[in-house]
Design a protein around this motif. Structure first.
Motif, PDB file in Angstrom:
ATOM      1  N   THR A 253      -6.849   7.476  -2.036  1.00 23.67           N
ATOM      2  CA  THR A 253      -7.046   7.297  -0.595  1.00 23.67           C
ATOM      3  C   THR A 253      -7.632   8.541   0.061  1.00 23.67           C
ATOM      4  OG1 THR A 253      -4.676   7.800  -0.334  1.00 23.67           O
ATOM      5  CG2 THR A 253      -5.346   5.478  -0.213  1.00 23.67           C
ATOM      6  N   ALA A 256     -11.248   7.987  -0.455  1.00 20.96           N
ATOM      7  CA  ALA A 256     -11.683   6.968   0.498  1.00 20.96           C
ATOM      8  C   ALA A 256     -11.756   7.513   1.921  1.00 20.96           C
ATOM      9  CB  ALA A 256     -10.739   5.761   0.450  1.00 20.96           C
ATOM     10  N   TRP A 311      -9.400  -3.378  -3.116  1.00 16.43           N
ATOM     11  CA  TRP A 311      -9.930  -2.226  -2.395  1.00 16.43           C
ATOM     12  C   TRP A 311      -9.619  -0.922  -3.137  1.00 16.43           C
ATOM     13  CZ3 TRP A 311      -7.558   2.030  -0.065  1.00 16.43           C
ATOM     14  CH2 TRP A 311      -8.393   2.812   0.742  1.00 16.43           C
ATOM     15  N   SER A 312      -8.389  -0.766  -3.578  1.00 17.41           N
ATOM     16  CA  SER A 312      -8.002   0.466  -4.277  1.00 17.41           C
ATOM     17  C   SER A 312      -8.762   0.618  -5.590  1.00 17.41           C
ATOM     18  CB  SER A 312      -6.488   0.471  -4.544  1.00 17.41           C
ATOM     19  OG  SER A 312      -5.761   0.442  -3.340  1.00 17.41           O
ATOM     20  N   GLN A 315     -12.236   1.782  -4.837  1.00 14.11           N
ATOM     21  CA  GLN A 315     -12.270   3.212  -4.492  1.00 14.11           C
ATOM     22  C   GLN A 315     -12.133   4.080  -5.741  1.00 14.11           C
ATOM     23  OE1 GLN A 315     -13.252   3.794  -1.397  1.00 14.11           O
ATOM     24  NE2 GLN A 315     -13.118   1.555  -1.303  1.00 14.11           N
ATOM     25  N   TRP A 319     -15.058   6.527  -7.037  1.00 12.92           N
ATOM     26  CA  TRP A 319     -14.814   7.961  -7.247  1.00 12.92           C
ATOM     27  C   TRP A 319     -15.250   8.375  -8.647  1.00 12.92           C
ATOM     28  CZ3 TRP A 319      -9.188  10.349  -6.917  1.00 12.92           C
ATOM     29  CH2 TRP A 319      -9.279  11.762  -7.037  1.00 12.92           C
TER      30      TRP A 319
END
Length: 330
Positions: A253, A256, A311-312, A315, A319
């Motif tokens: 996060t 993100a 979503w996670s 991300q 990354w």
């Protein structure tokens, strides 16, 4: 700078829980008796991805306790999680920023766990730098204490991350073999499947090192109190494994949020002695786990769980792609 990406639903609004009034009268009476005063305020937690009851319960005399509760028949897995969390919290080293158990009770076919009520809030996205700094500093304290865990904690028979991520059931490996529901991926990601398999296959060997890891370190399992100290909650997934694995799951996060997550990872004490490719290996494994979980169909947990996993996972994969120089869209 990485563009900021926000989840489909705020982390403090993902839960789908019963209200206090929906709990059996016998359970409410038992909790009230443990509280020692008539209940005057109940604030149901908005964060989390289960359907278990979780709320701050306050008495008319000001006494407060955080209560988790689940049905012994319909939510037996949650009961087992809460009982495991109570045992873990009771044995964690003194002085750590974690809520401690006060009591457990079974009544009216339900199990309830009472914890210290932490006066704190769930951090929001994008991360406020003060909240993230407090969380990283707090986790450094936790990781140091769990590097050589007390025998009474180890005696609980904790799982091993290396067993949970065995080479024969790793997620990208399963996708490549056609045994796992294939997530919807951009063309560039599909062409990187051999690279993803190669990276995540190193995790079981790496995960056999280290002391203990929280196992579920996310923004919604953190509370920041008015003094700016971070507290760490939801300890039912404690396992044998390296602290840097926790750090990667937390920093997804941060990436993100447009922050330099690479530098945050490299500069944290929990990464001391980590393999040079630990970050890439963990991002590969986490992206595989999250994206295949999101593609696995309906769940009886929070209605927002699959969207958040998607979503996670995106991300984490983004990354990793940025670090590797991959063009996922091409």
């Amino acid at each position: 700078m990485t563009p900021i990406a926000l989840p489909p639903v705020s982390y403090d609004a993902t839960a789908h829980r019963p209200s206090w009034a929906e709990l059996p009268a016998g359970l409410r009476a038992a909790v009230t008796a443990r509280l020692g005063a008539p209940v005057s305020v109940v604030k149901v937690a908005g964060a989390g991805f289960t359907r278990g009851f979780a709320a701050l319960v306050a008495g008319a005399d000001g006494r407060r306790v955080f209560v988790k509760a689940a049905s012994l028949t319909e939510q037996r897995h949650l009961v087992d999680w809460y009982a495991r969390e109570a045992a873990v919290l009771d044995r964690l080293p003194a002085g750590l920023p974690v809520p401690r158990p006060r009591w457990t009770v079974s009544a009216a076919g339900w199990y309830a766990l009472g914890l210290d009520a932490i006066d704190g809030r769930t951090p929001t996205l994008p991360w406020a730098r003060a909240d993230l700094d407090a969380t990283l500093a707090g986790y450094a304290e936790v990781a140091a204490a769990l590097a050589d865990p007390p025998p009474e904690l180890v005696a609980l028979g904790l799982p091993r991350l290396a067993d949970l991520a065995r080479e024969d059931i790793l997620w990208w490996c399963e996708v490549a073999a056609g045994r796992e529901p294939a997530p919807d991926l951009p063309p560039g990601a599909r062409r990187r499947l051999p690279d993803l398999v190669a990276l995540e296959s190193r995790l079981p060997g790496y995960a056999a090192r280290g002391g203990l890891a929280h196992g579920d370190l996310r923004l919604d399992n953190v509370l920041v109190d008015p003094a700016g100290r971070a507290w760490f909650c939801d300890w039912n997934w404690l396992c044998h494994g390296p602290a840097w694995f926790d750090l990667v799951s937390l920093l997804i996060t941060a990436h993100a949020s447009g922050l330099d997550a690479d530098a945050l990872f490299a500069g944290h004490p929990a990464t001391a002695g980590a393999p040079t490719d630990a970050l890439d290996v963990t991002l590969a494994a986490l992206s595989g786990y999250l994206l295949t979980s999101a593609a696995s169909g309906p769940t009886d947990a929070s209605p927002h769980l699959r969207a958040h996993q998607r979503w996670s996972g995106e991300q984490a994969l983004g990354w990793l792609a940025a670090r590797q120089g991959w063009d996922l869209a091409a």
